[in-house]
Design an enzyme around this catalytic site. Sequence first.
Site, PDB file in Angstrom:
ATOM      1  N   ASP A   8      47.903  -0.704   9.487  1.00 37.12           N
ATOM      2  CA  ASP A   8      47.771  -0.593   7.885  1.00 37.12           C
ATOM      3  C   ASP A   8      48.805  -1.217   7.221  1.00 37.12           C
ATOM      4  O   ASP A   8      50.069  -0.829   7.286  1.00 37.12           O
ATOM      5  CB  ASP A   8      47.649   0.803   7.362  1.00 37.12           C
ATOM      6  CG  ASP A   8      47.732   0.806   6.016  1.00 37.12           C
ATOM      7  OD1 ASP A   8      47.524  -0.105   5.179  1.00 37.12           O
ATOM      8  OD2 ASP A   8      47.855   1.940   5.281  1.00 37.12           O
ATOM      9  N   LYS A  71      52.481  -8.140  -0.058  1.00 39.06           N
ATOM     10  CA  LYS A  71      51.043  -8.077   0.051  1.00 39.06           C
ATOM     11  C   LYS A  71      50.413  -8.696  -1.186  1.00 39.06           C
ATOM     12  O   LYS A  71      49.224  -9.324  -0.944  1.00 39.06           O
ATOM     13  CB  LYS A  71      50.659  -6.573   0.320  1.00 39.06           C
ATOM     14  CG  LYS A  71      49.018  -6.420   0.836  1.00 39.06           C
ATOM     15  CD  LYS A  71      48.873  -5.081   1.167  1.00 39.06           C
ATOM     16  CE  LYS A  71      47.459  -4.912   1.346  1.00 39.06           C
ATOM     17  NZ  LYS A  71      47.282  -3.727   1.833  1.00 39.06           N
ATOM     18  N   GLU A 151      40.068  -1.560   4.356  1.00 35.92           N
ATOM     19  CA  GLU A 151      40.872  -0.170   4.286  1.00 35.92           C
ATOM     20  C   GLU A 151      39.886   0.772   3.800  1.00 35.92           C
ATOM     21  O   GLU A 151      39.871   2.113   4.620  1.00 35.92           O
ATOM     22  CB  GLU A 151      41.915  -0.268   3.269  1.00 35.92           C
ATOM     23  CG  GLU A 151      43.033  -1.379   3.776  1.00 35.92           C
ATOM     24  CD  GLU A 151      43.964  -1.895   2.830  1.00 35.92           C
ATOM     25  OE1 GLU A 151      44.858  -2.676   2.838  1.00 35.92           O
ATOM     26  OE2 GLU A 151      44.123  -1.332   1.488  1.00 35.92           O
ATOM     27  N   ASP A 173      40.272   4.609  -2.938  1.00 39.09           N
ATOM     28  CA  ASP A 173      41.719   4.189  -2.403  1.00 39.09           C
ATOM     29  C   ASP A 173      42.590   3.726  -3.176  1.00 39.09           C
ATOM     30  O   ASP A 173      42.285   2.505  -3.612  1.00 39.09           O
ATOM     31  CB  ASP A 173      41.180   3.409  -1.125  1.00 39.09           C
ATOM     32  CG  ASP A 173      42.291   3.010  -0.409  1.00 39.09           C
ATOM     33  OD1 ASP A 173      43.527   3.149  -0.488  1.00 39.09           O
ATOM     34  OD2 ASP A 173      42.225   2.033   0.665  1.00 39.09           O
TER      35      ASP A 173
END
Length: 503
Positions: A8, A71, A151, A173
């Site tokens: 992850d 990211k 994810e 999420d």
Amino acid sequence: MGKAVGIDLGTTYSAIAILGESGKAEILANRDGERTTPSVVYFQDDGSVLVGTMAKRSAAVAPLDVVDFVKRQMGNPDWRFDAANGRQLSPEEVSALILKRLKEDAELYLGEGAVTDAVITVPAYFDDAKRRATKDAGRIAGLNVLRVLNEPTAAALAYGEEARKDGTILVFDLGGGTFDVTVMTITNDVYDVKATDGLHELGGKDWDDRLMTWLNQQFQNEGGPDLTETFESEADLREKAEAAKRTLSQAPSTKVILSSGGVTKSIPVSREQFESITVDLLNQARDLTISLVEETGLGWAGIDHVLLVGGSIKMPMVARMLEEISGRPPLRAGNPDELVALGAGIQAAIEAPSAGTPRPRAIIKDVTSQGLGVAVLADDGSGRLVNSIIIPRNTKIPAKGSDAFTTSVEGQTEVHVQVTQGDDEDFAFVKEIGDQLLTIPPYPKGAPIRVEFAYDIDQMVSIAVYDLTTDSLLGSFEVDNTANLSDEDIRTATDNNNDTEVG
């Protein structure tokens, strides 16, 4: 050869997992004994780097040498970080250093030789450029990326393999920097994604930013200087705002001590105040969730469970909002910070089974997160470009689609294929992810051309273009996204990565 791992690669924290010999997914602790590693890189003067907690702690004292939230820059060709040793690094190169640290930690933990195979997760709403950038980061770090896994799908896989319950679930999420919402069914080990949506710039960082602004204003109201005027004071403010946010997830109020320019103040902040100044952020996630449920046609009555994933769901306002709109309390399956990595670890065992470890039976049926199409001339004769969608959003992957078009002028000798990603019909509101110029014979106006798209399991795009007059292939190509690194760039970055010591 070591086991395949699941990673992850998060905006604020990253984690790595494997499927253990017991058949259960396990988080691998890093060299510091932590189950998650801050996605922060500190570049030191001697060219070496620190990744993780020590890098995060260095942000307040050496903010110009620390990179975080990288990211959010994945797939951005214009972003570069200027390191202390004079190097300029792309988002892929910075992310590769985080992956190198995770890879080395896994090798240290497992003691089974080199770790080379990995499944890496990405937000479901990541576009082609961001997905390719993630794969490239893995390659630079010396990893064979078996699959890029969404994810929410990874989280559902971890939940489903543990709970062993069939049903329809909504995965909410909310991570440190991104937000995804996905609806899927779980039936006899088949994970069938029905629809997904998201925002790649909505996450805990935005709550931190909002609290930083509020605290800074309160400090100035009490006679203090602007804390954003220097990199050092701004980094200190960010650290304290993040700590206050975490405290307010557990307690109704807290105090933040701010000091600068000879002024020291204790700023009280309540959970109610925090929720008031960030309610619009939560409403973005709320509205997208409601819209997705409506899009599926299931309604809330057709959703059996709402699964909370990501570190930012710990804010009480999140669970409260979801209970209000769904009519039921959401589920927390294990540690929400670890669920995505655990699911990636399970998928890694599916992709590359290892001796002594039972192979999971799970089958994933995912969907496209955004539409794919081509730019064509509008029918109204205005000469403006419109987006013609060939593979709609939320199509099952791998997917294929095609459409026929015609040449627009007499004796046209070239076809410019402009590949788009996005769901709007207006070309101005979608992203051009690649293009190719193909030669055709000088046909009369209206000669038919067929464009075929193929979308693979990692949501990478390839195109074939056919001349229907002669029923022949004009050309085929994979999208060479201009936002991504070239093969030569990747080779150079890999060499640099190999030469960089990561602590």
